[in-house]
Design a protein around this motif. Structure first.
Motif, PDB file in Angstrom:
ATOM      1  N   UNK A 245      17.427 103.768  29.059  1.00 20.23           N
ATOM      2  CA  UNK A 245      17.031 104.460  30.287  1.00 20.23           C
ATOM      3  C   UNK A 245      17.007 105.963  30.056  1.00 20.23           C
ATOM      4  N   UNK A 246      15.957 106.610  30.579  1.00 18.21           N
ATOM      5  CA  UNK A 246      15.791 108.049  30.354  1.00 18.21           C
ATOM      6  C   UNK A 246      15.153 108.702  31.583  1.00 18.21           C
ATOM      7  N   UNK A 247      15.561 109.935  31.866  1.00 17.05           N
ATOM      8  CA  UNK A 247      14.871 110.775  32.860  1.00 17.05           C
ATOM      9  C   UNK A 247      13.812 111.560  32.085  1.00 17.05           C
ATOM     10  N   UNK A 248      12.545 111.213  32.213  1.00 12.99           N
ATOM     11  CA  UNK A 248      11.536 111.866  31.384  1.00 12.99           C
ATOM     12  C   UNK A 248      11.366 113.355  31.686  1.00 12.99           C
ATOM     13  N   UNK A 249      11.355 114.153  30.647  1.00 15.60           N
ATOM     14  CA  UNK A 249      11.109 115.613  30.629  1.00 15.60           C
ATOM     15  C   UNK A 249      12.222 116.476  31.218  1.00 15.60           C
ATOM     16  N   UNK A 250      12.979 115.947  32.195  1.00 19.15           N
ATOM     17  CA  UNK A 250      13.848 116.816  32.977  1.00 19.15           C
ATOM     18  C   UNK A 250      15.110 116.056  33.390  1.00 19.15           C
ATOM     19  N   UNK A 283      12.903 109.029  39.443  1.00 17.47           N
ATOM     20  CA  UNK A 283      13.348 109.205  40.833  1.00 17.47           C
ATOM     21  C   UNK A 283      13.248 110.673  41.265  1.00 17.47           C
ATOM     22  N   UNK A 284      13.613 111.582  40.371  1.00 16.17           N
ATOM     23  CA  UNK A 284      13.506 113.008  40.705  1.00 16.17           C
ATOM     24  C   UNK A 284      12.216 113.621  40.170  1.00 16.17           C
ATOM     25  N   UNK A 285      11.714 113.105  39.035  1.00 15.75           N
ATOM     26  CA  UNK A 285      10.554 113.738  38.400  1.00 15.75           C
ATOM     27  C   UNK A 285       9.228 113.250  38.987  1.00 15.75           C
ATOM     28  N   UNK A 286       9.253 112.094  39.641  1.00 17.06           N
ATOM     29  CA  UNK A 286       8.018 111.486  40.127  1.00 17.06           C
ATOM     30  C   UNK A 286       7.365 112.259  41.255  1.00 17.06           C
ATOM     31  N   UNK A 287       6.118 111.931  41.527  1.00 16.06           N
ATOM     32  CA  UNK A 287       5.346 112.484  42.639  1.00 16.06           C
ATOM     33  C   UNK A 287       5.143 113.994  42.519  1.00 16.06           C
ATOM     34  N   UNK A 288       4.717 114.371  41.309  1.00  7.35           N
ATOM     35  CA  UNK A 288       4.185 115.718  41.110  1.00  7.35           C
ATOM     36  C   UNK A 288       5.185 116.800  40.760  1.00  7.35           C
ATOM     37  N   UNK A 289       6.463 116.486  40.689  1.00  6.45           N
ATOM     38  CA  UNK A 289       7.454 117.554  40.510  1.00  6.45           C
ATOM     39  C   UNK A 289       7.301 118.282  39.174  1.00  6.45           C
ATOM     40  N   UNK A 291       4.520 118.511  37.381  1.00  2.00           N
ATOM     41  CA  UNK A 291       3.166 119.009  37.111  1.00  2.00           C
ATOM     42  C   UNK A 291       2.143 117.882  37.111  1.00  2.00           C
ATOM     43  N   UNK A 292       2.533 116.714  36.632  1.00  2.00           N
ATOM     44  CA  UNK A 292       1.686 115.525  36.706  1.00  2.00           C
ATOM     45  C   UNK A 292       2.302 114.598  37.753  1.00  2.00           C
ATOM     46  N   UNK A 293       1.556 113.581  38.201  1.00  2.00           N
ATOM     47  CA  UNK A 293       2.124 112.715  39.243  1.00  2.00           C
ATOM     48  C   UNK A 293       3.434 112.108  38.746  1.00  2.00           C
ATOM     49  N   UNK A 294       3.436 111.623  37.501  1.00  2.00           N
ATOM     50  CA  UNK A 294       4.671 111.153  36.870  1.00  2.00           C
ATOM     51  C   UNK A 294       4.870 111.894  35.557  1.00  2.00           C
ATOM     52  N   UNK A 295       6.141 112.153  35.224  1.00  2.00           N
ATOM     53  CA  UNK A 295       6.451 112.943  34.024  1.00  2.00           C
ATOM     54  C   UNK A 295       5.992 112.237  32.752  1.00  2.00           C
ATOM     55  N   UNK A 296       6.077 110.896  32.727  1.00  2.00           N
ATOM     56  CA  UNK A 296       5.691 110.131  31.528  1.00  2.00           C
ATOM     57  C   UNK A 296       4.282 110.465  31.064  1.00  2.00           C
ATOM     58  N   UNK A 297       3.407 110.822  32.013  1.00  2.00           N
ATOM     59  CA  UNK A 297       2.009 111.116  31.663  1.00  2.00           C
ATOM     60  C   UNK A 297       1.918 112.235  30.628  1.00  2.00           C
ATOM     61  N   UNK A 298       2.824 113.209  30.707  1.00  2.00           N
ATOM     62  CA  UNK A 298       2.751 114.365  29.812  1.00  2.00           C
ATOM     63  C   UNK A 298       3.095 113.999  28.378  1.00  2.00           C
ATOM     64  N   UNK A 299       3.747 112.837  28.214  1.00  2.00           N
ATOM     65  CA  UNK A 299       4.042 112.355  26.866  1.00  2.00           C
ATOM     66  C   UNK A 299       3.057 111.264  26.468  1.00  2.00           C
ATOM     67  N   UNK A 300       2.146 110.919  27.372  1.00  2.00           N
ATOM     68  CA  UNK A 300       1.171 109.863  27.085  1.00  2.00           C
ATOM     69  C   UNK A 300       1.795 108.490  26.922  1.00  2.00           C
ATOM     70  N   UNK A 301       2.953 108.285  27.534  1.00  2.00           N
ATOM     71  CA  UNK A 301       3.604 106.970  27.377  1.00  2.00           C
ATOM     72  C   UNK A 301       3.685 106.221  28.695  1.00  2.00           C
ATOM     73  N   UNK A 302       3.882 104.926  28.556  1.00  2.00           N
ATOM     74  CA  UNK A 302       4.080 104.067  29.714  1.00  2.00           C
ATOM     75  C   UNK A 302       5.377 103.299  29.521  1.00  2.00           C
TER      76      UNK A 302
END
Ligand code: PLP
Length: 476
Positions: A245-250, A283-289, A291-302
């Motif tokens: 489990x990880x909080x992506x980017x932040x 939970x905290x990074x989602x919904x645009x916080x 820069x992208x809708x979800x933080x995972x997008x910036x790493x290109x991962x799912x």
């Protein structure tokens, strides 16, 4: 006339504080700090931590019973994204309340739960060549969404006949909530230490936190070094692990610590190599916080499982969701009830929450929120530059709509202020007295405002942050 009204309101405010302290036990609070010098529930203004009775919210602002306005620079614990009282969300909730306020989600469904699930899946992070996130399991708060993800991962392997895969890998300095399962994969000592005897054992890997980079080391090199340690941990223990489990980017609660997206790419590869699930706690990074809708997008991962809550309803209603792949869902399909995922909450998929979620997502489209945030974030970054040069500011960092200032004596990372000085608490009080809600994490001040914050409010926020840092560090 206006004086009379003012006096009435003043009395109302004192009254509210006294009644509150007589009846309410607050979260994440040493209640003693709300009382002034030994007295029970009187003048909260003299208390170490003043209690603010809020009666109204308007955009980025909160209004107390006394008519004072406070800029909500922390989005009310990171939940509010489009502003307080956003009329489109308020209207959607009112309409839903008139139509259907709640129905159990076992054996029944309703249009808002269906539409929100469709919308979340359509907007979830995607990675070429992977099966997309395909199912939405609802809960009612972030910790519960994390519990759901952990239990699903464990139960999936159990259904497959691999019950020995029962450990979770988590990161140092991570935070995933307060319930015992979520706390077990969290690593914030203040919240965890007391309950440690109750918690399942997890395997902790180093945080890729760029603030902890060695002098001269890039954020990317620091992140990849953390990934190398994770790789050896998984070589040693991979067989006993069901999920990471990880909080992506932040890492938010961990002090708004940020890491390079390259880390997440490596984590995705390592999870695949060891056949374990990747849980993204958005939970905290989602919904645009970020820069992208979800933080995972910036790493290109799912991820295989993704937890969302906080901003999901625009900050209006408690609601959470755990998104899962089709393969995970299929692992529970059987004639046996025991092989089903029987987890539930009374308010699972509450229609009011789902209606708020749909309204919030519609605002992202109607107002082109992500594009507008790019401009706002740029402005925040410019304003942060001046504050970064103040004495006692050791670091200023930004990830999308989050800016953090880490305080240290003479701006030195190696010499944090003595915790007994409570510089963060001094900063909280100093900012509140100037009409801004800055609720520091230790000695880390941050801006995480509702996205609707305007330029004038941002400029005010920057001025008051600078004054606050000067005041809080003056006698330290
Ligand atoms: C807030 C938070 C949680 C817990 O959510 P609650 O609704 O407070 O239970 C979990 N993970 C992260 C990353 C959070 O920021």
């Amino acid at each position: 006339m206006s004086n009379v009204v003012h006096v009435d309101v003043m009395i109302a405010e004192r009254d509210l504080v006294a009644r509150d302290l007589a009846a309410v036990w607050h979260p994440c609070t040493q209640m003693r700090e709300h009382f002034s010098d030994g007295a029970a529930g009187d003048g909260s203004r003299d208390a170490l931590l003043p209690l603010v009775p809020v009666v109204r919210g308007e955009g980025a602002w909160l209004v107390d019973a006394d008519g004072h306005r406070y800029l909500d620079a922390v989005s009310s614990w990171w939940t509010n994204i489009h502003g307080h009282g956003e009329p489109r969300i308020a209207a959607a909730i009112a309409e839903q309340a008139r139509t259907l306020e709640h129905v159990l989600l076992a054996g029944f469904t309703h249009p808002s739960a269906i539409a929100l699930a469709e919308q979340l899946l359509a907007r979830a992070p995607r990675q070429a060549g992977r099966d997309p996130l395909a199912k939405v399991f609802y809960a009612d708060n972030g910790s519960a969404a994390v519990e759901v993800a952990l239990k699903m991962a464990f139960h999936w392997f159990r259904n497959r006949g691999e019950p020995e895969r029962r450990k979770f890998v988590a990161l140092h300095n991570g935070y995933h909530g307060e319930t015992l399962g979520a706390l077990a994969v969290g690593d914030i000592p203040l919240y965890r230490r007391i309950y440690a005897p109750l918690l399942a054992e997890a395997i902790f890997a180093p945080s890729p936190d760029a603030y902890a980079a060695r002098p001269g080391q890039t954020a990317e090199a620091c992140a990849l070094e953390a990934a190398d340690v994770l790789a050896s941990l998984l070589d040693a223990h991979g067989q006993e692990v069901c999920a990471l489990i990880v909080e992506p980017l932040l890492q938010c609660a961990g002090g708004m610590r940020m890491h390079h997206p390259a880390y997440l790419g490596r984590v995705r590869e390592l999870c695949d190599a060891h056949g374990i699930f990747l849980i993204a706690d958005e939970i905290a990074t989602g919904f645009g916080r970020t820069g992208t809708l979800f933080a995972c997008e910036q790493a290109g991962i799912q991820p295989d499982l993704m937890c969302v809550s906080k901003g999901l309803t625009g900050g209006f209603m408690p609601l959470a969701a755990t998104l899962a792949t089709q393969a995970i869902y299929d692992g529970f399909l059987d004639d046996s009830r025991e092989r089903a995922f029987l987890h539930s909450h009374s308010y699972t998929g509450n229609p009011l929450g789902c209606a708020a979620g749909l309204a919030s997502l519609a605002i992202f489209d109607q107002d082109d929120v992500l594009e507008r945030n790019r401009t706002t974030a740029e402005r925040m970054g410019k304003l942060a530059k001046d504050i970064a040069t103040l004495p006692h500011v050791a670091d200023a960092r930004q990830c999308g709509m989050v800016v953090a200032f880490e305080l240290g004596r003479d701006g030195d990372r190696a010499t944090p202020f003595d915790p007994s000085l409570r510089v963060g608490l001094q900063a909280y009080r100093a900012a509140l007295a100037r009409g801004v809600v800055l609720r520091p994490l230790g000695d880390i001040l941050y801006w995480m405002p509702p996205y609707c914050i305007d330029d004038a409010a941002l400029a005010q926020l920057a001025d008051i942050t600078a004054a606050t840092i000067r005041e809080a560090t003056a006698c330290a």
